[in-house]
Write a protein that holds these residues in place. Structure first.
Motif, PDB file in Angstrom:
ATOM      1  N   SER A   1       2.124  -5.644  -3.284  1.00 54.49           N
ATOM      2  CA  SER A   1       2.669  -5.263  -2.011  1.00 54.49           C
ATOM      3  C   SER A   1       2.202  -3.792  -1.287  1.00 54.49           C
ATOM      4  O   SER A   1       2.087  -3.877  -0.137  1.00 54.49           O
ATOM      5  CB  SER A   1       4.111  -5.150  -2.310  1.00 54.49           C
ATOM      6  N   GLY A   2       1.710  -3.004  -1.987  1.00 55.89           N
ATOM      7  CA  GLY A   2       1.321  -1.729  -1.456  1.00 55.89           C
ATOM      8  C   GLY A   2       2.485  -0.960  -1.164  1.00 55.89           C
ATOM      9  O   GLY A   2       3.668  -1.256  -1.323  1.00 55.89           O
ATOM     10  N   PRO A   3       2.157   0.126  -0.628  1.00 57.02           N
ATOM     11  CA  PRO A   3       3.241   1.307  -0.115  1.00 57.02           C
ATOM     12  C   PRO A   3       4.178   0.765   1.032  1.00 57.02           C
ATOM     13  O   PRO A   3       4.758   1.574   1.376  1.00 57.02           O
ATOM     14  CB  PRO A   3       2.408   2.720  -0.129  1.00 57.02           C
ATOM     15  N   ASP A   4       3.433  -0.075   1.848  1.00 59.61           N
ATOM     16  CA  ASP A   4       4.154  -0.066   3.081  1.00 59.61           C
ATOM     17  C   ASP A   4       5.203  -1.357   2.906  1.00 59.61           C
ATOM     18  O   ASP A   4       5.981  -1.655   3.979  1.00 59.61           O
ATOM     19  CB  ASP A   4       3.152  -0.820   4.198  1.00 59.61           C
TER      20      ASP A   4
ATOM     21  N   THR B   1      -1.610  -3.414   8.091  1.00 58.16           N
ATOM     22  CA  THR B   1      -0.308  -2.735   7.283  1.00 58.16           C
ATOM     23  C   THR B   1       0.872  -2.764   8.219  1.00 58.16           C
ATOM     24  O   THR B   1       0.744  -3.004   9.328  1.00 58.16           O
ATOM     25  CB  THR B   1      -0.666  -1.271   7.231  1.00 58.16           C
TER      26      THR B   1
ATOM     27  N   ARG C   1       3.040  -6.107  -7.584  1.00 58.56           N
ATOM     28  CA  ARG C   1       2.077  -5.316  -7.921  1.00 58.56           C
ATOM     29  C   ARG C   1       1.270  -5.320  -6.583  1.00 58.56           C
ATOM     30  O   ARG C   1       0.202  -4.201  -6.293  1.00 58.56           O
ATOM     31  CB  ARG C   1       1.175  -6.170  -8.897  1.00 58.56           C
TER      32      ARG C   1
ATOM     33  N   THR D   1       9.395  -5.279   6.319  1.00 56.81           N
ATOM     34  CA  THR D   1       9.202  -3.946   5.783  1.00 56.81           C
ATOM     35  C   THR D   1      10.017  -4.145   4.117  1.00 56.81           C
ATOM     36  O   THR D   1       9.775  -3.341   3.598  1.00 56.81           O
ATOM     37  CB  THR D   1      10.385  -3.196   6.349  1.00 56.81           C
ATOM     38  N   GLN D   2      10.697  -5.349   3.992  1.00 52.85           N
ATOM     39  CA  GLN D   2      11.207  -5.428   2.872  1.00 52.85           C
ATOM     40  C   GLN D   2      10.992  -7.043   2.240  1.00 52.85           C
ATOM     41  O   GLN D   2      11.075  -7.974   3.221  1.00 52.85           O
ATOM     42  CB  GLN D   2      12.625  -5.172   2.454  1.00 52.85           C
TER      43      GLN D   2
ATOM     44  N   ASP E   1       8.685  -2.916   0.678  1.00 53.55           N
ATOM     45  CA  ASP E   1       9.411  -2.759  -0.637  1.00 53.55           C
ATOM     46  C   ASP E   1       9.687  -4.085  -1.125  1.00 53.55           C
ATOM     47  O   ASP E   1      10.217  -4.898  -0.314  1.00 53.55           O
ATOM     48  CB  ASP E   1      10.706  -1.742  -0.048  1.00 53.55           C
TER      49      ASP E   1
END
Length: 870
Positions: free
Chosen positions: A346-349, A226, A344, A318-319, A351
């Motif tokens: 990428s997950g919450p970690d 992650t 779809r 992070t992006q 952006d």
């Protein structure tokens, strides 16, 4: 016994408090009961630092004498014998005085660490070897004492001792760093606010990179996938399309909002090479990314969204910045698109930013399959077998009465198999189309001639209907499989050939090959072209010029413009690779683009090599001219001034000179003239050597005939010759050898102490004779031994007026012109030995160094056993 741990206090400049922090850590460890000693701490007269050393055990230092001065260094043996748990050692980058066991203090620390002793040390950012040029450009001061970055990076713990430039300058002004008489100079030079700010930024960035390494190592050890948003890292997904520049600039604006953000542009390519990306556009985007301070990455992956996400998580991004899809509405039937899949999954970690651009929904095209290029002859054979084969087989079977009712016929099942055989053979020869044609013709013939009622297209028996249907299905399936196998075989062969070509290009880059003609010839051979030319122009309106070409065998010249060629591959804005002979298919342009890029690199390398050679020649010429002017302005004027002064004194009418005074003045005139003649002679000899006009007249001569002539003019007390008479004759130019020996001896006498004469000895070894000139001077380090043979070079504190630094250069030039060589070695007991190696004359038997020397008892001559005396 394990290895000790190293802790380093890193500072941006002297005076930030590294040593103070190290001593404070020492006191804390002593209070905890740790066995700690001070191996070496330099307080530089700072009162606060001196106070911090109270209460800490200090290992006595080792006293050394160097150049009549006393120095103290850390006693490594004493620290090892004491074997503490922790040792405090200041100034890790310090260079030890000659005579110590190690050249650098960090090497002493390595010994202690290997012995299991923990070490706490200090170092400034300007002492890191990789930052030497950067620090010099900032401060104008070149750091002589450096330490390899890897030594500091291997430390178990690095702690940054930070201080603002204003606070450090206040400490300097209060006298807490330097003595009061040095404060003003330090504040106006090295300790300027700009210098300190830049050095502080260097230290912070270097430490941040080290922290990143620690973080990545921890994540790898604990298998953490992650994203930890400790630092903004923006990944830009590129497709090679024109929208890439918009995405890169958008990511740069996002990175500018947060200090320390990074931009990583990545292009995902499929392994089969099927792509609509423009190599030229990718090159432009790579340059744009690098100009904005980012990095460009090329990744191979079959699943583009998965490869992009894997790359982003691998760099702890992070992006992710992606462009809106260029596909048209109907093209979404092939899938939701890369942007939607990445968002779809990428997950919450992570952006994901979808950026609009001018190319949205304008279409991007689909990859086209390459197919199997089987050749014209195979296609004709496939169609012949697929169409004519079933007809001929039908005629053969009907002529022999081979029908379903005939008892002598093979039977309907075997007839179907015979037709199926022809179908498979057509697929092998011609691919899918002849096989399908064979299946259609074969099914009709089977129906008309071999299924009742015959000679009609009606089938009475349902089993025959099933049989013909199965025949058609099997024929189509077999044809598909055979055609697919042929396509894959062709693609594999093509990819293997491309891999070999690209491997050749990569190998040529690594080997540094710079032959543009050989590369263009390889292009012509690879693609079967008539001629190849690399064209370039200075601007869009300037005419094209040929940078390199390979013409056709029939004498046809290569194309002069890209428009005149059958194939042209642009390389940048003002260069193109033009090929004539035939039109290449689209699938060949990918490899051609690699050749074109490599040709541009080779051309640049050739030009840089030429420019470097010209620059070296100009620099050498400028250096020699400058040195020559210095010699004329000083070394040549000095003896002239002495001669003029002596002549003016002798011609003076108001002074009555005694006979002794006149003799002394005349002697001074003669000495000055001799010195002037020697200097002018060396200058002329050096010019002859550099222009290549020295032509030695080689003949056989005894060494003991030349050396005494070379020693004329040298006081007998300053030289001790030892030239045995039994030496073999040497093949030399006597005049050149005399000048070379004279220059070598003059140089040795200049540096040798007055009470130690220069030894001039000769010996024979095999097919060569060595003349050794040994002095007892200060010697020369190994790193400087080659430099002393360069023109106008004088090592160390050679007195001015003692020559222009040409003696050894002329001597080596003359030695090499005669087929010998001149090298420098250390003299046992101190000093330097010049070794002049000469060839034994032809026809003279080599001397066996193992044979003893005998002195004749009657004749008084000296001879070597087995060889008659001369």
């Amino acid at each position: 016994m394990g290895r000790g741990k190293l802790r380093i206090y890193l500072g941006a400049a002297p005076g930030v408090g590294k040593t103070y922090a190290m001593l404070s850590e020492g006191h804390r460890r002593v209070e905890r009961g740790t066995d700690l000693v001070v191996g070496f701490v330099e307080h530089h007269g700072r009162r606060r630092t001196q106070v911090m050393m109270h209460g800490l055990e200090e290992v006595p230092r080792r006293e050394l004498e160097y150049r009549e001065s006393a120095f103290s260094e850390m006693d490594v043996d004493a620290v090892l014998a004491r074997r503490p748990a922790v040792a405090l050692i200041d100034e890790l980058a310090h260079t030890n005085i000659p005579g110590c066991r190690n050249e650098k203090r960090w090497q002493d620390v390595e010994e202690l660490l290997r012995a299991g002793i923990d070490v706490v040390s200090t170092v400034n950012i300007q002492h890191l070897e990789s930052l030497g040029d950067v620090v010099e450009s900032i401060t104008g001061v070149r750091q002589r004492e450096t330490i390899p970055d890897e030594v500091v990076r291997r430390a178990d713990q690095i702690e940054l001792v930070d201080m603002s430039p204003q606070a450090l300058r206040r400490r300097m002004a209060h006298g807490n760093i330097y003595a009061p008489d040095k404060v003003d100079a330090a504040l106006s030079n090295y300790f300027r606010p700009g210098n300190l700010t830049a050095l502080r930024e260097l230290a912070l960035l270097w430490t941040a990179d080290r922290v990143d390494e620690y973080l990545q190592q921890y994540r790898d050890e604990h298998s953490i996938r992650t994203t930890w948003q400790a630092r903004e890292r923006i990944v830009v997904g590129l497709t090679g399309g024109p929208e890439g520049r918009t995405l890169i600039r958008r990511a740069a604006r996002m990175a500018a909002k947060g200090s320390g953000s990074e931009i990583l542009a990545v292009y995902i390519a499929r392994s089969d090479g099927l792509t609509s990306a423009s190599p030229k556009e990718l090159a432009v985007q790579r340059t744009l990314v690098e100009d904005l301070g980012g990095t460009f990455h090329h990744v191979i992956g079959e699943d583009v969204p998965g490869a992009l996400l894997e790359f982003a998580r691998g760099v702890n991004a992070t992006q992710i910045v992606l462009g809106s899809s260029r596909r048209k509405t109907w093209q979404y039937v092939f899938g939701p698109g890369v942007g939607a899949i990445v968002a779809r999954d990428s997950g919450p970690d992570l952006d994901v930013h979808i950026v609009t651009h001018d190319e949205v929904a304008k279409g991007r095209g689909l990859p086209v399959s390459r197919g199997a290029r089987l050749g014209r002859s195979r296609l004709i054979a496939g169609w012949a077998v697929g169409v004519a084969g079933p007809v001929l087989l039908t005629l053969l079977l009907t002529a022999t009465g081979a029908t379903l009712a005939s008892e002598i016929g093979p039977g309907f099942a075997n007839e179907v198999l015979l037709f199926l055989f022809l179908n498979v053979l057509a697929a092998l020869l011609g691919g899918m189309a002849p096989a399908l044609a064979s299946a259609a013709v074969g099914s009709l013939l089977l129906n008309y001639y071999f299924t009742p009622p015959t000679h009609t297209l009606t089938i009475a028996d349902p089993e025959n209907i099933v049989a013909i249907a199965i025949f058609v299905a099997v024929a189509v399936c077999v044809a598909s499989v055979v055609d697919l196998a042929a396509r894959r075989t062709h693609q594999a062969a093509r990819l293997r050939a491309e891999s070999e070509i690209l491997s050749f290009l990569a190998g040529s880059v690594l080997r540094g090959e710079t032959s543009l003609e050989a590369l263009l010839e390889r292009v012509r051979e690879t693609f079967g072209m008539d001629s190849v030319a690399l064209l370039e122009r200075e601007s869009d309106v300037a005419p094209w010029t040929c940078a390199g070409s390979v013409g056709a065998l029939d004498g046809t010249p290569p194309p002069e413009r890209p428009e005149d060629a059958e194939v042209d591959m642009p390389v940048g804005d003002h260069m193109a690779l033009a090929l004539s002979g035939r039109v290449l298919p689209a699938e060949d342009r990918r490899v051609l683009a690699a050749f074109a890029a490599q040709a541009a690199v080779v051309l640049d390398r050739q030009r840089l090599t030429q420019e470097a050679g010209q620059a070296r020649e100009l620099a050498e010429g400028n250096r020699i001219r400058t040195a020559l002017l210095a010699a004329v302005s000083h070394d040549l004027r000095t003896p002239l001034a002495a001669i003029k002064a002596a002549v003016s004194s002798l011609r003076s009418d108001d002074v009555a000179w005694s006979a002794e005074d006149e003799a002394e003045l005349l002697e001074g005139i003669e000495d000055g003239a001799d010195r002037l003649d020697h200097l002018v002679g060396n200058l002329l000899d050096m010019s002859r050597l550099q222009t290549g006009t020295v032509t030695p007249l080689i003949r056989e001569i005894d060494l003991d005939e030349v050396v005494p002539m070379a020693l004329v003019g040298v006081p007998e007390a300053k030289v001790a010759p030892d030239i045995p008479e039994e030496l073999p004759m040497v093949a030399v130019d006597p005049g050149l050898l005399e000048r070379a020996v004279a220059n070598i001896v003059e140089n040795a006498v200049k540096y040798s102490p007055p009470d130690r004469p220069v030894l001039v000895a000769a010996s024979a070894l095999g097919d060569r004779v060595e003349l050794r000139v040994a002095d007892g001077g200060p010697g020369v380090p190994d790193s400087e031994k080659d430099r002393i043979f360069e023109p106008f070079q004088r090592y160390g504190d050679a007195p001015r007026g003692a020559g222009v630094g040409l003696g050894l250069a002329v001597a080596r030039g003359f030695a090499e012109a005669m087929g010998g060589r001149l090298t420098a070695e250390d003299t046992p007991g101190g000093g330097m030995t010049m070794v002049l190696t000469l060839r034994v004359a032809a026809g003279r038997p080599p001397v066996d160094p193992g044979l003893p020397v005998q002195v004749g008892s009657t004749s008084g001559t000296t001879e070597r056993k087995g060889r008659p005396a001369r």
